[in-house]
Design an enzyme around this catalytic site. Sequence first.
Site, PDB file in Angstrom:
ATOM      1  CB  SER A 173      -0.895  -0.001   1.250  1.00  0.00           C
ATOM      2  OG  SER A 173      -1.576   1.228   1.411  1.00  0.00           O
ATOM      3  CE1 TYR A 186      -4.938  -1.864   5.024  1.00  0.00           C
ATOM      4  CE2 TYR A 186      -3.728   0.151   4.533  1.00  0.00           C
ATOM      5  CZ  TYR A 186      -4.361  -0.996   4.110  1.00  0.00           C
ATOM      6  OH  TYR A 186      -4.435  -1.278   2.766  1.00  0.00           O
TER       7      TYR A 186
END
Length: 282
Positions: A173, A186
């Site tokens: 990500s 996250y």
Amino acid sequence: MPSEPPVLPSRLGGNVADGEAGQHAGTGPEALFSLRNRLALVTGSSRGIGLVLAAGLARHGAAVVLNGRHRPTLEEAAGTLEGAGARVHVRPFDVADPDAAEAGIAAVEREIGPLDILVNNAGLQHRAPLENFPAAEWERLRRTNLDSVLFMGQAAARRMIGRGRGKIINIASVQSELARPNIAPYGATKGAVKMLTRGMATEWARHGLQVNAIAPGYFATELNRALVEDAEFTAWLARRTPAGRWGRTEELVGAAVFLASDASSFVNGHLLAVDGGITACL
């Protein structure tokens, strides 16, 4: 903006039959990016980015194995791809469980064929202020986003190493590099995916494997529904991203095909950002 459904041509070459998986597709210019006669397993592929990536790999000739925890949603997704001409298999199991990951990969190799490509896409998000982030959610994020990458990577690599070839693509990500409020756990898992990718490449490249990661930016998916529907955030994102918009999930397919194909035969441990330029600028 809602993501568009995956589109496949009506006919695909290179369906995997017994003994065919992993053979090179040829030497012509098209063969560089061809996935003909390759078998790919994509985790978390019943919907969203995983399903789009599976469709894209199929469009370039691979037979695909859809994985998730719920068979009915996987069967529905498989029907969509099969209707477009892809050869699809469904294997539901929990990729965050090391025993289930090993058994699942073993079953794929026994029942379908040697696995050429593994895409570790399974992931989830939970937003909360860090000082109040629930311990149970931290555990859930870590197991799904990080543990699954290790366990599936190990199970696949144990077999790929013996064959002297294999492609592992981990979905990281932009949060592997950048932080935002309310998603620190996250980001921690995705930062760990980046470093695990480099570690895998460091250990397994000498055996003929290529292990790389794709770092998506902000894409309009179910995972980001709350942000997509937030006009203020969308306006901020348009200003912050050089491309000036949300990404479309199909724009990840090219990166996946490159990393899955012979075109990336000397690419290892790389984090390929597909983010409209957001990590390139302040």
